[in-house]
Every structure is written in C-alpha cells, then in structure tokens.
Design an enzyme around this catalytic site. Structure first.
Site, PDB file in Angstrom:
ATOM      1  N   LYS A  41       0.829  -1.212   0.000  1.00  0.00           N
ATOM      2  CA  LYS A  41       0.000   0.000   0.000  1.00  0.00           C
ATOM      3  C   LYS A  41       0.864   1.263   0.000  1.00  0.00           C
ATOM      4  O   LYS A  41       2.082   1.180   0.118  1.00  0.00           O
ATOM      5  CB  LYS A  41      -0.955  -0.032   1.193  1.00  0.00           C
TER       6      LYS A  41
HETATM    7  C1  LIG Z   1      -5.448  -4.181   0.797  1.00  0.00           C
HETATM    8  C2  LIG Z   1      -6.913  -4.062   0.792  1.00  0.00           C
HETATM    9  C3  LIG Z   1      -7.705  -4.437   1.889  1.00  0.00           C
HETATM   10  C4  LIG Z   1      -7.189  -5.227   3.053  1.00  0.00           C
HETATM   11  O1  LIG Z   1      -6.132  -4.741   3.729  1.00  0.00           O
HETATM   12  P1  LIG Z   1      -5.187  -5.747   4.570  1.00  0.00           P
HETATM   13  O2  LIG Z   1      -4.393  -4.799   5.386  1.00  0.00           O
HETATM   14  O3  LIG Z   1      -4.387  -6.500   3.571  1.00  0.00           O
HETATM   15  O4  LIG Z   1      -6.070  -6.624   5.388  1.00  0.00           O
HETATM   16  C5  LIG Z   1      -9.058  -4.174   1.859  1.00  0.00           C
HETATM   17  N1  LIG Z   1      -9.634  -3.618   0.790  1.00  0.00           N
HETATM   18  C6  LIG Z   1      -8.930  -3.270  -0.297  1.00  0.00           C
HETATM   19  C7  LIG Z   1      -9.657  -2.633  -1.437  1.00  0.00           C
HETATM   20  C8  LIG Z   1      -7.562  -3.500  -0.346  1.00  0.00           C
HETATM   21  O5  LIG Z   1      -6.867  -3.204  -1.450  1.00  0.00           O
END
Ligand SMILES: *Cc1c(COP(=O)(O)O)cnc(C)c1O
Length: 384
Positions: A193
């Site tokens: 992210k």
């Molecule tokens: C990455 C992501 C999540 C989940 O996040 P995690 O920290 O990996 O649990 C939820 N929704 C979207 C759209 C994502 O890209």
C-alpha cells in the site's frame, strides 16, 4: 525484476524501531500506537483514528459498528480486492454487489441509487449499509450515496485501503480526503500500500462514541478497570508498537510519496498515450493518489496474460486486475446489480510497477516493454 509495488523505507523507520527495542515496548502497549494514530488522523482530516491489525480487521469492526449483522444487507463494489467482501461475510450480513462505472472503475453509485429508489418504491428490501471502495487510488463519485444516506438512513463505510491521500475537488465533498466522507473509513498498511507498517490498518471516524466502541472491540471488548470483564464478543485486532513505529515514520513521508506517485503517473501517461490503452482514470472532480497505476488494453486481439508473461521475460512485473467478486467462488451466488463493466475491466486491465522509488530508468524499461508487446502484437494482427 522491476517489482509491481514494494515499500519505500527511507525515513525514521529504523530509528523508531530501535526506540521500541531500547524501551522494551514492542507489543500493543507503547507510545508509537498513539503517535501513529494522531499523525494519521491529522493528515487524513478525521477526528479519530484507531490503529488495528490489518485493513480487513478495520473493515470488519467498522461494518459491525455500522450495524452489519445477520439479516442486514451491505452493498459492495463488485470490482475490488476480495477483502472488501470478506469483511462483510464475517459479520453474517448479506451482500449486494454493484457494478463499476467505466469512467473511474469504482462502484456505479447512480446505478445503485436508482436501484434503491426502485426497490423502496416496490417495498422490497434495500441495503442497510453501503461499503464503498475507492479502488486503485481514485475516489468514488459519492453524491448519489449521500442522497441515499439522507433519504433512507443508509450508513456509509469507506474502504479507502488503496486510496490514502486521494480527495475530491468539487461538489459537497470538495477538499475532503477519502476516508472522511462516510460514518467510518478504513485503511490498510499492508506492504504494497501507499504507506506500510509491515501489516496493519486504521479506522477513521468523527463520531466519538463509535471511536470508543472501535477501541473496545479491537481489544477483546475488555471493560475498563481491573479484572477480565468483557461485555460482548470482541477481537484481538490491536496493532503492535513495533508496527506503529514503522507506520509513524511512513506517515511523516506521506506527502513525498504522493508527489512521487503523481510524477510516475504523469510519466506513464506521456509515454503510453500512443498505445491502444485506456490510461488510469482521473475524473475532473477528483484528485487521485495513483496508488497502483493501471491501464486497460483497448485492442481485443491482445491477451493480457500474454503481455504479463512477455513483460516478465523483460524483467518487468505486471499484474492483472481482480476478477469481479461475482466470479469468486464464495460470492458467485450473491445478489448483484449488473457486473458487465466489472467483467470488462478485469478482462482488459493490467497494473504497472508503481513503487514510489521507481527510478526513471526502470520506468522507461517498463514502458519500452509495454510498447514492444502491446504495440507489436497489434502490428502483428493488423498485418495478418
Ligand atoms: C489491501 C486491501 C484491503 C485489506 O487490507 P489488509 O491490510 O491487507 O487486510 C481491503 N480492501 C482493499 C480494497 C484492499 O486493497
């Protein structure tokens, strides 16, 4: 290999981690958790920010706080990463999948609004909650949802996991960032992210009572005071001080990361404009974050899997976009509105290397690889 998205760790991460070890605060008690939450709330513009173990955990708690449970209905974007839907499933609520709109690839909120109005008119059940996902760094067109919230008391939860730093530039929400438009917003600090804590998430809200309840739920619903007294089924969803230390250092670099993503997006747009591609969305009312620069292949004769494979042999990691939820085994049978646009985005979409520290030289290698495989396979077909 030029990777799709890897973390940039160029700030105070090491220093803060050493502080954790020197002080002995490595677990979920420690000063960095609060520092991370304060810093995050300040940059996003929300009253509260509650750190938790992952973005998925943040969504689970936020949905529960918004009232999701067995017998309730939650509308979700069909085109998204599966975690958006899994968090709904954890609560026991029913899903209603909503197709994308071609301009931003996000939930078609006008389609949802019209469907809700129609269902209400015929006395059919309507969603209790809308979990809206700002996919790939672009904000959702929220105005139809704000109308639904005001007319039908539908709660809005934002999955802003992919769009930290994106904002609206026009309309009722002009000047606000994603994650502050709904009752609750959710973010992820997974390694791919925009900023990472090595794994983690955040819930944002302006509602004091919900913020307190979120803190309560992520800590096993343990009541204040001595002893083990718990008033509901909670979760162990706390973030460790170690993770928060990395997150704190990352928040300090957020503005820099966003500038880097914009520069990468501008270079891709310039270099790729002559190829048969639809470039990453940018609606005139939005300021995207360009978290993961993605394109759609316009030439039906070009197979995205072939392009991904060919790029791999050039040392470039591309990745196809997500199959819509209605094609994923757990969600094949759930109720949905449309799905053809989501299918089309999946069929044609590819994400390009977008790490904030991607060098201009590496980016040129990416665009050269794309030009070779998208430009040439087209030439091939045209002469065939
Ligand atoms: C990455 C992501 C999540 C989940 O996040 P995690 O920290 O990996 O649990 C939820 N929704 C979207 C759209 C994502 O890209």
């Amino acid at each position: 290999m030029i990777p799709l998205a890897e973390p940039t760790l160029s700030g105070n991460e090491g220093r803060y981690l050493q502080e954790c070890i020197d002080s002995g605060y490595v677990s979920s008690v420690g000063p960095f958790v609060e520092r991370f939450e304060r810093g995050f709330a300040a940059v996003v513009g929300s009253r509260h920010a509650i750190a938790c173990a992952s973005g998925t955990a943040a969504l689970h708690v936020a949905l529960r706080l918004a009232g999701a449970h067995v017998g309730r209905m939650v509308a979700v974007s069909d085109f998204t990463f599966i975690a958006s839907a899994n968090a709904v499933a954890y609560t026991g609520a029913d899903l209603l999948l909503v197709d994308s709109e071609p301009r931003t690839w996000n939930m078609n909120t006008e389609l949802l609004r019209d469907e809700v109005v129609r269902r209400a008119h015929h006395g059919r059940p309507i969603p209790d909650i809308i979990e809206v996902v700002h996919v790939l760094g672009h904000p959702v067109d929220m105005e139809p949802l704000l109308e639904l919230r005001d007319s039908y008391w539908i709660e809005i939860v934002e999955d802003a996991a992919e769009s930290l730093g994106a904002s609206w530039t026009a309309g009722e929400l002009a000047g606000s960032q994603v994650g502050t438009a709904g009752k609750l917003g959710c973010f992820s600090f997974n390694g791919n992210k925009l900023i990472t804590s090595g794994g983690g998430g955040m819930i944002t809200t302006d509602d004091d009572a919900m913020a307190a309840e979120a803190r309560h739920l992520i800590n096993q619903a343990k009541m204040a005071g001595p002893g083990y007294i718990h008033d509901t089924v909670g979760y162990n969803y706390r973030l460790s001080n170690l993770a928060a230390a990395i997150g704190t250092a990352q928040v300090e670099c957020l503005a820099e990361r966003l500038r880097a993503k914009w520069a990468i997006a501008a270079r891709y747009a310039e270099a790729l404009r002559w190829l048969p591609l639809t470039l990453a969305p940018h609606a005139e009312w939005a300021h995207p974050s360009y978290w993961l620069y993605s394109v759609l292949i316009d030439d039906a004769g070009i197979d995205p899997d072939g392009v991904v494979e060919a790029a791999r042999s050039d040392g470039v990691q591309l990745r196809r976009l997500w199959p819509p939820l209605h094609r994923q085994r757990p969600y094949r049978r759930v109720d949905r509105i449309g799905g053809e646009i989501a299918d089309d985005i999946y069929r044609r979409g590819v994400s390009l290397p977008s790490s904030a520290h991607l060098s201009e030289g590496d980016q040129k290698a990416v665009t050269a690889s794309l030009a070779a495989h998208i430009g040439s396979s087209r030439g091939h077909r045209d002469t065939a």
